[in-house]
Enzyme design. Structure first.
Site, PDB file in Angstrom:
ATOM      1  CB  SER A 485      -0.791   0.000   1.272  1.00  0.00           C
ATOM      2  OG  SER A 485      -1.851   1.062   0.930  1.00  0.00           O
ATOM      3  CG  ASP A 496       7.675   5.718 -10.999  1.00  0.00           C
ATOM      4  OD1 ASP A 496       8.317   4.771 -11.838  1.00  0.00           O
ATOM      5  OD2 ASP A 496       6.428   5.860 -10.960  1.00  0.00           O
ATOM      6  CE  LYS A 510      -5.743  -3.431   0.039  1.00  0.00           C
ATOM      7  NZ  LYS A 510      -5.953  -1.759   0.093  1.00  0.00           N
TER       8      LYS A 510
END
Length: 726
Positions: A485, A496, A510
């Site tokens: 999460s 990224d 998740k």
């Protein structure tokens, strides 16, 4: 005539065809038949209520019109609902027979339309039949025990399948008697291998079966309704579920963190209660021995005898484990890596509240020497993404939160002269979303951190608006399968942006958001949106893939989003513009090569790999022998392997090896608190994170491969997406 009555009539008719076979099975069949008659007369079928029917209609509407997954409530779902419901009620296929399933032909294909209109009786008929069959089987087991376990034959070549979930249903009650005779023989063998004499083990097994029998007779309408609604809701995704009024109360207590207990999230798993995850900073987490996917066999209060909880309802197990602060509860569990259900372990845990300070981020300094060069690397462990909401709402300017604590730790580490940073998110199951957003902001100038898409395809972008940067150097982020999460949002954003390398194993996956909505009867937890990285890829299902992989003891087939039925798939949306700070492409191959060489030469990694191979071998074992001599040999071999690995680890730290498994078990009980994964003395993974960071710094000094912070390589979303795609 109800479905249950019709099935019972069919069973009597079919009995004529198996009479000849029954005569050859032994007296145990007649015991089973006697039990069947008694249990059918004694069991009181449960029936649906008007409130439940209304709640069913509301649930159907919510699922169809507000869930993220576009799925219609129709008879197209009927077969899947039926299979999922039976998996919940009899996942190991040890109660029902193919004869029973044949009696469900008329309703199997029409559950969807019935559920759309609140017609619950078909689901209740299935539930009642399963309860009757459970009662029959337990009476059969008790009758077999009454004959004396000494009459059981342990000298042949019999074996028993460990996991029957993918097996065919047995044909009829006669074949089921054969299967249950094997199950009881296996239970007796397990007790004998644990040192129990026949009288003691008979009493233990009788208490187990009698406790299960008592609960079967006490079945409630709400038990059937909750099981049926969860099978229904589970068609949309595994995180959408129905909470009965009683379960809703427990859920609300857990969300408020006011529960005094062991700090573990539990769920039902066929006859067992399974550990899903541990709450960071909680008693079980600190004790160190309880692990995700462990299954609870019994619960013992201080000074009392063990209570077997196989077959208990989840809420009853939770109530038994919950208790006053500073009291001790002992859980007997089947470890997740056990070869079979006969291997159990007792874990004593002192109950307490989960304290915010025990979930707080902490720091260490790792000092490394390389060819005359010294490197100082900071390491910050973040157990969860937390915030003291009450203090925040009260206006306390010094309230605790993940981001505030990490900022302070970064200031302290930089004052100590660290050049690089390791962020440890292993076993971090998530927490406050805004904290993940703010934490990313400590390491970038400004920009988006995560995208959230709802069922209407509206996309919300969370941003870091603060241009201040708390740390400008290179980073390593450690993750494992239990990183989920908010942890995945942070790790994905760092990857990224090119702010650091992700090291470890594939994360949980998740990537969905749930909301709890009230009903006229209970609550519905429903998935309403989905997380996406700034590069466009979802964190759902695939999680975050590491740049450098470190194997884990955790079995990905048991733990993780992609191990769950009906999980939402991975997909991607458009990337959003974001800066990429560092380009690791020139050095990543060299970093992986150095890492592999270290691990090949590392005794700690060699032991880790031995444990992983051993656990994998145990999990792949599909059956066990019911021959006493052969089983004893298998048991001794498993213990020898465990002892060998434990002693090898002892020798690494200069400690005296154990002489026996008993000595090892006693030591583990006494030293459990020192076995936490964030203990630097025993955790070589966090040290390896420091080594990788030292490699990055060394290569940077040699080649100037890493541009300074504030000199971004690109701000084009397309370039960033191409370099980090999962």
């Amino acid at each position: 005539m109800s479905i249950v009555e019709r099935l019972c009539s069919q069973r009597v008719a079919r009995s004529k065809h198996v009479k000849a076979l029954a005569l050859a099975i032994s007296l145990s069949v007649s015991f089973g038949a006697a039990a069947s008659s008694e249990s059918l007369q004694s069991y009181q079928p449960v029936t649906p209520t008007i409130d439940q029917a209304r709640a069913n209609i509301l649930i159907a509407r919510q699922l169809q019109f507000t869930h993220f997954r576009d799925l219609r409530v129709s008879d197209d779902l009927s077969g899947d609902i039926f299979d999922t419901y039976l998996k919940y009620l009899d996942g190991q296929k040890v109660y029902l027979t193919q004869d029973d399933l044949d009696g469900f032909v008329d309703i199997r294909d029409h559950l969807g339309s019935a559920l759309r209109t609140g017609k619950l009786q078909p689901g209740f008929d299935i539930y009642n039949l399963v309860q009757k069959r459970i009662i029959e089987r337990l009476h059969f087991a008790l009758n077999l025990l009454d004959q004396g376990v000494g009459n059981l034959d342990f000298g042949g070549n019999d074996s028993i399948l460990l996991d029957r979930s993918d097996s065919d249903w047995v044909a009829n009650s006669v074949r089921l008697d054969e299967l249950w005779t094997k199950r009881i023989k296996n239970a007796v063998l397990a007790q004998r291998l644990n040192g129990s004499d026949d009288d003691t083990l008979t009493d233990t097994l009788r208490q187990r079966y009698e406790a299960q029998l008592k609960r079967a007779y006490q079945a409630r309408s709400e038990d059937a309704f909750q099981a049926y609604m969860n099978a229904f809701a589970g068609m949309w995704d595994p995180h959408t579920s129905y909470f009965s009024p009683r379960t809703s109360e427990n859920f609300n207590i857990n969300m408020s963190l006011s529960l005094e207990g062991i700090g573990a999230v539990l769920q039902g798993d066929n006859e067992y209660t399974k550990v899903v995850r541990l709450v960071p900073g909680g008693p079980a987490f600190q004790q160190g021995q309880l692990q995700p996917a462990d299954r609870i066999v019994s619960v013992t209060q201080e000074g009392e005898t063990p209570v077997n909880v196989i077959g208990w309802r989840l809420d009853e197990v939770v109530d038994l484990i919950r208790g006053p602060r500073d009291s001790v509860v002992t859980l007997e569990v089947i470890p997740s890596g056990a070869a079979d259900e006969t291997v159990t372990k007792a874990i004593a845990i002192k109950r307490d509240q989960v304290k915010l300070e025990e979930q707080s981020a902490s720091k260490k300094v790792i000092e490394l020497d390389r060819n005359g060069q010294s490197y100082k690397v900071g390491a910050i462990t973040i157990p969860t993404f937390y915030a003291d909401f009450q203090a925040m709402q009260a206006g306390d300017r010094n309230y605790k939160s993940t981001t505030r604590d990490v900022r302070r730790l970064l200031e302290e580490l930089q004052a100590e002269g660290v050049e690089g940073l390791v962020i440890d998110l292993r076993n971090n199951g998530g927490g406050a979303l805004h904290e993940a957003n703010d934490l990313v902001g400590l390491f970038i100038d400004s920009g988006p951190t995560v995208q959230i898409r709802n069922a209407n395809n509206d996309v919300q972008i969370l941003n870091d608006e603060d241009p201040d940067v708390a740390f400008k150097g290179p980073m390593v982020v450690l993750v494992n399968r239990m990183s989920a999460s908010a942890s995945e949002i942070f790790a994905g954003a760092i990857q990224d942006y090119g702010r650091g390398l992700v090291v470890g194993s594939q994360t949980f996956g998740k990537g969905t958001v749930q909301a709890v909505r009230p009903l006229n009867h209970g609550q519905l937890k429903i998935t309403q949106s989905k997380f996406y990285r700034v590069s466009g890829g979802s964190t759902q299902h695939k999680g975050v893939m590491p740049d450098i992989e470190i194997p884990s003891r955790i079995d990905n087939t048991l733990i993780g989003e992609d191990a769950l039925d009906h999980a939402l798939p991975w997909d991607q949306i458009d990337a959003v513009d974001h800066t990429q700070y560092f380009d690791f492409s020139n050095i990543i191959d060299e970093l992986r090569l150095r890492h592999d060489k270290r691990f090949d030469a590392s005794p700690e990694f060699s032991l880790l790999q031995q444990e992983i191979d051993f656990l994998k071998q145990q999990r792949q074992q599909n059956s066990v022998s019911l021959n006493m001599d052969e089983r004893q040999q298998q048991h001794k071999q498993i213990e020898r392997t465990r002892l060998t690995i434990a002693n090898a680890r002892r020798e690494l730290i200069g400690e005296t090896p154990f002489d026996s498994m008993e000595e090892l078990d006693d030591w583990q009980d006494l030293q459990a608190a020192d076995l936490k994964s964030n203990d630097e003395e025993t955790d070589f993974v966090i040290r390896e994170g420091g080594q990788i960071m030292a490699d990055m710094l060394e290569l940077d000094r040699r080649t100037a491969a890493l541009p300074a912070m504030g000199s971004p390589l690109t701000s084009k979303a397309q370039t960033a997406q191409a370099s980090t795609e999962l």
